[in-house]
Scaffold this motif. Structure first.
Motif, PDB file in Angstrom:
ATOM      1  N   LEU A 113       0.836  -1.214   0.000  1.00 13.96           N
ATOM      2  CA  LEU A 113       0.000   0.000   0.000  1.00 13.96           C
ATOM      3  C   LEU A 113       0.867   1.259   0.000  1.00 13.96           C
ATOM      4  N   LEU A 114       2.025   1.166   0.631  1.00 15.11           N
ATOM      5  CA  LEU A 114       2.902   2.347   0.710  1.00 15.11           C
ATOM      6  C   LEU A 114       3.525   2.711  -0.647  1.00 15.11           C
ATOM      7  N   THR A 115       3.354   1.824  -1.639  1.00 15.72           N
ATOM      8  CA  THR A 115       3.879   2.145  -2.980  1.00 15.72           C
ATOM      9  C   THR A 115       2.734   2.404  -3.977  1.00 15.72           C
ATOM     10  N   TYR A 139       6.373  -2.377   8.642  1.00 11.91           N
ATOM     11  CA  TYR A 139       5.574  -1.437   7.846  1.00 11.91           C
ATOM     12  C   TYR A 139       4.322  -1.058   8.628  1.00 11.91           C
ATOM     13  N   THR A 140       4.193   0.220   8.984  1.00 12.54           N
ATOM     14  CA  THR A 140       2.981   0.642   9.680  1.00 12.54           C
ATOM     15  C   THR A 140       2.215   1.597   8.776  1.00 12.54           C
ATOM     16  N   LEU A 141       0.914   1.546   8.902  1.00  9.88           N
ATOM     17  CA  LEU A 141       0.087   2.425   8.078  1.00  9.88           C
ATOM     18  C   LEU A 141      -0.132   3.736   8.824  1.00  9.88           C
ATOM     19  N   ASP A 142       0.927   4.510   8.866  1.00  7.25           N
ATOM     20  CA  ASP A 142       0.876   5.809   9.535  1.00  7.25           C
ATOM     21  C   ASP A 142       0.302   6.812   8.534  1.00  7.25           C
ATOM     22  N   ARG A 143      -0.850   7.371   8.874  1.00 12.19           N
ATOM     23  CA  ARG A 143      -1.542   8.212   7.881  1.00 12.19           C
ATOM     24  C   ARG A 143      -0.839   9.525   7.597  1.00 12.19           C
ATOM     25  N   SER A 144       0.235   9.794   8.330  1.00 12.86           N
ATOM     26  CA  SER A 144       1.000  11.001   7.992  1.00 12.86           C
ATOM     27  C   SER A 144       2.070  10.689   6.929  1.00 12.86           C
ATOM     28  N   HIS A 145       2.248   9.400   6.622  1.00 14.64           N
ATOM     29  CA  HIS A 145       3.166   9.021   5.534  1.00 14.64           C
ATOM     30  C   HIS A 145       2.666   9.696   4.247  1.00 14.64           C
ATOM     31  N   PRO A 146       3.573  10.339   3.478  1.00 12.37           N
ATOM     32  CA  PRO A 146       3.106  11.128   2.330  1.00 12.37           C
ATOM     33  C   PRO A 146       2.200  10.367   1.362  1.00 12.37           C
ATOM     34  N   LEU A 148       0.214   7.823   2.041  1.00 11.00           N
ATOM     35  CA  LEU A 148      -1.089   7.546   2.671  1.00 11.00           C
ATOM     36  C   LEU A 148      -1.875   8.841   2.882  1.00 11.00           C
ATOM     37  N   ALA A 149      -1.156   9.906   3.210  1.00  9.64           N
ATOM     38  CA  ALA A 149      -1.833  11.189   3.451  1.00  9.64           C
ATOM     39  C   ALA A 149      -2.521  11.689   2.183  1.00  9.64           C
ATOM     40  N   ALA A 150      -2.013  11.252   1.020  1.00  6.96           N
ATOM     41  CA  ALA A 150      -2.596  11.709  -0.256  1.00  6.96           C
ATOM     42  C   ALA A 150      -3.832  10.896  -0.661  1.00  6.96           C
ATOM     43  N   LEU A 151      -4.114   9.807   0.067  1.00 11.43           N
ATOM     44  CA  LEU A 151      -5.271   8.981  -0.319  1.00 11.43           C
ATOM     45  C   LEU A 151      -6.564   9.631   0.162  1.00 11.43           C
ATOM     46  N   PRO A 152      -7.555   9.711  -0.712  1.00 13.52           N
ATOM     47  CA  PRO A 152      -8.813  10.336  -0.304  1.00 13.52           C
ATOM     48  C   PRO A 152      -9.516   9.547   0.811  1.00 13.52           C
ATOM     49  N   GLU A 153     -10.355  10.255   1.542  1.00 17.89           N
ATOM     50  CA  GLU A 153     -11.022   9.663   2.711  1.00 17.89           C
ATOM     51  C   GLU A 153     -11.813   8.390   2.354  1.00 17.89           C
ATOM     52  N   HIS A 154     -12.453   8.397   1.168  1.00 10.27           N
ATOM     53  CA  HIS A 154     -13.279   7.211   0.863  1.00 10.27           C
ATOM     54  C   HIS A 154     -12.429   5.945   0.719  1.00 10.27           C
ATOM     55  N   TRP A 155     -11.134   6.079   0.444  1.00  8.68           N
ATOM     56  CA  TRP A 155     -10.265   4.892   0.428  1.00  8.68           C
ATOM     57  C   TRP A 155     -10.254   4.242   1.806  1.00  8.68           C
ATOM     58  N   TRP A 156     -10.087   5.077   2.816  1.00  4.74           N
ATOM     59  CA  TRP A 156      -9.978   4.540   4.182  1.00  4.74           C
ATOM     60  C   TRP A 156     -11.280   3.894   4.616  1.00  4.74           C
ATOM     61  N   GLN A 157     -12.399   4.447   4.111  1.00  5.88           N
ATOM     62  CA  GLN A 157     -13.674   3.852   4.485  1.00  5.88           C
ATOM     63  C   GLN A 157     -13.878   2.496   3.804  1.00  5.88           C
ATOM     64  N   GLN A 158     -13.352   2.361   2.585  1.00  7.15           N
ATOM     65  CA  GLN A 158     -13.581   1.115   1.854  1.00  7.15           C
ATOM     66  C   GLN A 158     -12.548   0.028   2.154  1.00  7.15           C
ATOM     67  N   MET A 159     -11.375   0.462   2.600  1.00  4.62           N
ATOM     68  CA  MET A 159     -10.287  -0.486   2.811  1.00  4.62           C
ATOM     69  C   MET A 159     -10.517  -1.336   4.055  1.00  4.62           C
ATOM     70  N   LYS A 160     -10.180  -2.632   3.950  1.00  4.09           N
ATOM     71  CA  LYS A 160     -10.232  -3.481   5.146  1.00  4.09           C
ATOM     72  C   LYS A 160      -8.808  -3.694   5.612  1.00  4.09           C
ATOM     73  N   GLN A 161      -8.607  -3.554   6.902  1.00  4.81           N
ATOM     74  CA  GLN A 161      -7.279  -3.842   7.435  1.00  4.81           C
ATOM     75  C   GLN A 161      -7.392  -5.105   8.281  1.00  4.81           C
ATOM     76  N   VAL A 162      -6.545  -6.081   7.984  1.00  2.04           N
ATOM     77  CA  VAL A 162      -6.618  -7.368   8.678  1.00  2.04           C
ATOM     78  C   VAL A 162      -5.297  -7.639   9.388  1.00  2.04           C
ATOM     79  N   GLU A 163      -5.411  -7.881  10.687  1.00  2.00           N
ATOM     80  CA  GLU A 163      -4.196  -8.215  11.451  1.00  2.00           C
ATOM     81  C   GLU A 163      -3.910  -9.690  11.304  1.00  2.00           C
ATOM     82  N   ILE A 164      -2.700 -10.009  10.893  1.00  2.00           N
ATOM     83  CA  ILE A 164      -2.333 -11.425  10.761  1.00  2.00           C
ATOM     84  C   ILE A 164      -1.122 -11.671  11.674  1.00  2.00           C
TER      85      ILE A 164
END
Ligand code: ATP
Ligand code: MG
Length: 208
Positions: A113-115, A139-146, A148-164
């Motif tokens: 995701l970071l790429t 790799y952490t999904l820190d939303r201040s990462h440039p 990730l910060a550029a991704l629109p809000e609806h991405w975050w609403q649609q994305m599923k994050q799964v801890e493995i």
């Protein structure tokens, strides 16, 4: 939505496949109630254009050995050698056409995701499939990462994050280990380890 209306896919180089991939696929599948995961090895990954990648056939055979005991797992040749450089957006379009009744879940590690900003037409991807981002060590999904910060809000609403379960395993490390004569036992299925030894893969010049 029942499990038959969903399809999970995981793309990658799988050079070679290892337990990080298998755990990501299985945990995402179960967590999201999906009955099928398609592994899509890329013959010519765009982001590895300057790197030497093992023959697609070898990578597919290793994948086959790795997944054969899991009836929920399949391999697709949608990104096979005849296709040239393969882009995720085109692959998802093809999958969607072939499976119009299914919603596609695209499984990836947090590093991928970071790429995302380097992927072809990535802004359209979120409308075609649901992103499933699994945890990966370092790799952490820190939303201040440039990126990730550029991704629109609806991405975050649609994305599923799964801890493995965190698996600090990478194909790069496995290739390096083989090249320097270190053990790779327990990092990947034994049948894949044997295949690597029998076919003399990663012995030299593959360190990247
Ligand atoms: P390389 O070191 O050659 O890049 P890799 O181990 O990263 O290999 P890829 O084939 O590049 O494997 O990865 C395919 C997909 O699997 C990517 O989405 C990646 O983020 C994910 N993935 C790979 N290894 C892990 C892991 N240990 N934990 C979680 N996800 C992983
Ligand atoms: Mg990788």
């Amino acid at each position: 939505m029942n499990s038959a209306n969903k399809l999970a896919v995981i793309g990658g180089t799988f050079d070679p496949v290892h337990y990080g991939h298998l755990i990501a696929a299985e945990h995402a599948r179960v967590e999201l109630g999906i009955d099928k995961v398609v592994f899509i090895p890329s013959a010519r990954p765009p982001h590895k254009a300057n790197e030497k990648v093992t023959d697609w056939e070898h990578r597919c055979r290793m994948l086959q050995l790795a997944i054969e005991d899991n009836p929920a797992f399949e391999i697709s040749s949608l990104e096979g050698p005849q296709r040239g450089i393969s882009y995720t957006i085109d692959t998802i379009h093809s999958l969607q056409k072939a499976n119009p009744e299914r919603k596609i879940y695209f499984v990836m590690g947090a590093d991928a995701l970071l790429t995302i900003d380097t992927w072809k037409d990535y802004r359209q991807l979120i409308d075609l499939c649901c992103f499933v981002v699994v945890t990966r060590p370092n790799y952490t999904l820190d939303r201040s990462h440039p990126v990730l910060a550029a991704l629109p809000e609806h991405w975050w609403q649609q994305m599923k994050q799964v801890e493995i379960p965190l698996m600090d395993i990478s194909s790069t490390d496995i290739r390096r280990r083989v090249a320097s004569g270190k053990t790779i036992r327990y990092l990947l299925p034994d049948a894949v380890r044997e295949y690597i030894l029998q076919n003399n893969l990663y012995r030299g010049g593959m360190i990247s």
